[in-house]
Every structure is written in structure tokens, then in C-alpha cells.
Motif scaffolding. Structure first.
Motif, PDB file in Angstrom:
ATOM      1  N   ARG A   1       1.679   5.070   3.456  1.00  0.00           N
ATOM      2  CA  ARG A   1       1.052   3.946   2.743  1.00  0.00           C
ATOM      3  C   ARG A   1      -0.471   4.021   2.803  1.00  0.00           C
ATOM      4  O   ARG A   1      -1.153   3.719   1.833  1.00  0.00           O
ATOM      5  CB  ARG A   1       1.569   2.629   3.340  1.00  0.00           C
ATOM      6  CG  ARG A   1       1.043   1.389   2.677  1.00  0.00           C
ATOM      7  CD  ARG A   1       1.539   1.340   1.266  1.00  0.00           C
ATOM      8  NE  ARG A   1       0.841   0.335   0.511  1.00  0.00           N
ATOM      9  CZ  ARG A   1       1.355  -0.301  -0.499  1.00  0.00           C
ATOM     10  NH1 ARG A   1       2.576  -0.034  -0.884  1.00  0.00           N
ATOM     11  NH2 ARG A   1       0.670  -1.188  -1.149  1.00  0.00           N
TER      12      ARG A   1
ATOM     13  N   ARG B   1       2.653  10.165  -8.043  1.00  0.00           N
ATOM     14  CA  ARG B   1       2.843  10.713  -6.696  1.00  0.00           C
ATOM     15  C   ARG B   1       2.288  12.134  -6.613  1.00  0.00           C
ATOM     16  O   ARG B   1       1.698  12.526  -5.618  1.00  0.00           O
ATOM     17  CB  ARG B   1       4.316  10.652  -6.288  1.00  0.00           C
ATOM     18  CG  ARG B   1       4.773   9.230  -5.985  1.00  0.00           C
ATOM     19  CD  ARG B   1       6.140   9.189  -5.345  1.00  0.00           C
ATOM     20  NE  ARG B   1       7.213   9.683  -6.193  1.00  0.00           N
ATOM     21  CZ  ARG B   1       7.877   8.956  -7.088  1.00  0.00           C
ATOM     22  NH1 ARG B   1       7.588   7.676  -7.256  1.00  0.00           N
ATOM     23  NH2 ARG B   1       8.843   9.489  -7.811  1.00  0.00           N
TER      24      ARG B   1
ATOM     25  N   THR C   1       8.329  -0.377  -0.778  1.00  0.00           N
ATOM     26  CA  THR C   1       8.088   0.917  -1.399  1.00  0.00           C
ATOM     27  C   THR C   1       7.142   0.722  -2.568  1.00  0.00           C
ATOM     28  O   THR C   1       7.444  -0.039  -3.486  1.00  0.00           O
ATOM     29  CB  THR C   1       9.414   1.534  -1.904  1.00  0.00           C
ATOM     30  OG1 THR C   1      10.325   1.574  -0.821  1.00  0.00           O
ATOM     31  CG2 THR C   1       9.189   2.915  -2.455  1.00  0.00           C
TER      32      THR C   1
ATOM     33  N   GLY D   1       9.229  13.661  -0.461  1.00  0.00           N
ATOM     34  CA  GLY D   1       9.465  12.583   0.492  1.00  0.00           C
ATOM     35  C   GLY D   1       8.391  11.513   0.432  1.00  0.00           C
ATOM     36  O   GLY D   1       7.568  11.457  -0.488  1.00  0.00           O
ATOM     37  N   ARG D   2       8.400  10.689   1.457  1.00  0.00           N
ATOM     38  CA  ARG D   2       7.540   9.519   1.514  1.00  0.00           C
ATOM     39  C   ARG D   2       6.074   9.902   1.720  1.00  0.00           C
ATOM     40  O   ARG D   2       5.751  10.732   2.560  1.00  0.00           O
ATOM     41  CB  ARG D   2       8.000   8.628   2.674  1.00  0.00           C
ATOM     42  CG  ARG D   2       7.277   7.333   2.771  1.00  0.00           C
ATOM     43  CD  ARG D   2       7.848   6.505   3.929  1.00  0.00           C
ATOM     44  NE  ARG D   2       6.974   5.419   4.249  1.00  0.00           N
ATOM     45  CZ  ARG D   2       5.926   5.515   5.060  1.00  0.00           C
ATOM     46  NH1 ARG D   2       5.647   6.642   5.657  1.00  0.00           N
ATOM     47  NH2 ARG D   2       5.157   4.480   5.279  1.00  0.00           N
TER      48      ARG D   2
ATOM     49  N   ARG E   1      11.118  -2.010   4.263  1.00  0.00           N
ATOM     50  CA  ARG E   1       9.866  -1.371   3.895  1.00  0.00           C
ATOM     51  C   ARG E   1       9.589  -1.636   2.424  1.00  0.00           C
ATOM     52  O   ARG E   1      10.472  -1.515   1.588  1.00  0.00           O
ATOM     53  CB  ARG E   1       9.934   0.130   4.104  1.00  0.00           C
ATOM     54  CG  ARG E   1       9.837   0.531   5.539  1.00  0.00           C
ATOM     55  CD  ARG E   1       9.518   1.981   5.669  1.00  0.00           C
ATOM     56  NE  ARG E   1      10.545   2.805   5.062  1.00  0.00           N
ATOM     57  CZ  ARG E   1      10.622   4.101   5.217  1.00  0.00           C
ATOM     58  NH1 ARG E   1       9.760   4.722   5.960  1.00  0.00           N
ATOM     59  NH2 ARG E   1      11.570   4.786   4.633  1.00  0.00           N
TER      60      ARG E   1
END
Length: 111
Positions: A95, A73, A65, A91-92, A63
Motif C-alpha cells: 500500500r 499496476r 484492496t 501479487g500484492r 484488507r
């Protein structure tokens, strides 16, 4: 004077065998097999070899990043919530949300 070494099969005891090395789990094995026994082993393992891959190779895609800072973020999460997106506190970040944030801010930066 010549010395001749005869290798016998570990399975049948027949001569003209050769050493075959294979691995299973974390263990490597050697067995002396005749040509016919080698073919039998290869046929038995064929479905597993076909489905497998050489050790150290992976079919998983890495992936990418996005390179973002902690501050960026936080801004993305705040913006996403204001736009009605659900994002986790940690966390993520998906996208598509990062891309949407960058697209929205690219347009506002140009005006």
C-alpha cells in the motif's frame, strides 16, 4: 389429568435437570444436567468462551484492496523500480508504494 415430565441428569441421574446444547468442532451435543452440573460445565468452558468468539464472527481485519487496473499496476511496478523500491512481478503491491505512486503523480498532474 396432568402429566408431569421429569428430566434426569445424564451425569448423576438426579431429577430437575435441563437439556444443555453445546458444540465442539463440527458436532453439536445435548446433555441433561442439573443446575450445579450446568455451572460446573460453564466454569470448565469459561477460559475457552472468554478467548473465543461467536461462530461467524472474525477478528481478522478485512484488507482494503486498492482499485487498480492491470495497466495501472504495471505502471506502478515500473515507477517503483525506477524509484529504487523492490516489488514483485506478480501479487500484492504494498500500500505504501501505491500511495507514493499516486502522490508523485498527483503532483506531476498539477504542474
Amino acid at each position: 389429568m396432568a402429566i408431569k415430565t421429569i428430566v434426569e441428569s445424564d451425569i448423576s441421574g438426579q431429577s430437575d435437570a435441563a437439556t444443555v446444547t453445546f458444540g465442539l468442532g463440527n458436532t453439536w451435543f445435548e446433555v441433561d444436567l442439573t443446575e450445579d452440573e450446568q455451572k460446573e460445565l460453564e466454569q470448565a468452558l469459561a477460559p475457552f468462551v472468554k478467548a473465543g468468539r461467536k461462530a461467524g464472527q472474525s477478528t481478522k481485519k478485512k484488507r482494503a484492496t486498492p482499485e487498480t487496473t492491470v495497466e495501472e499496476r504495471a505502471k506502478i511496478r515500473t515507477w517503483a523500480r525506477e524509484q529504487g523500491h523492490e516489488v514483485t512481478e506478480f501479487g500484492r503491491i504494498p500500500r505504501k508504494i501505491i500511495d507514493a505512486y499516486r502522490e508523485a503523480h498527483k503532483k506531476s498532474d498539477q504542474t
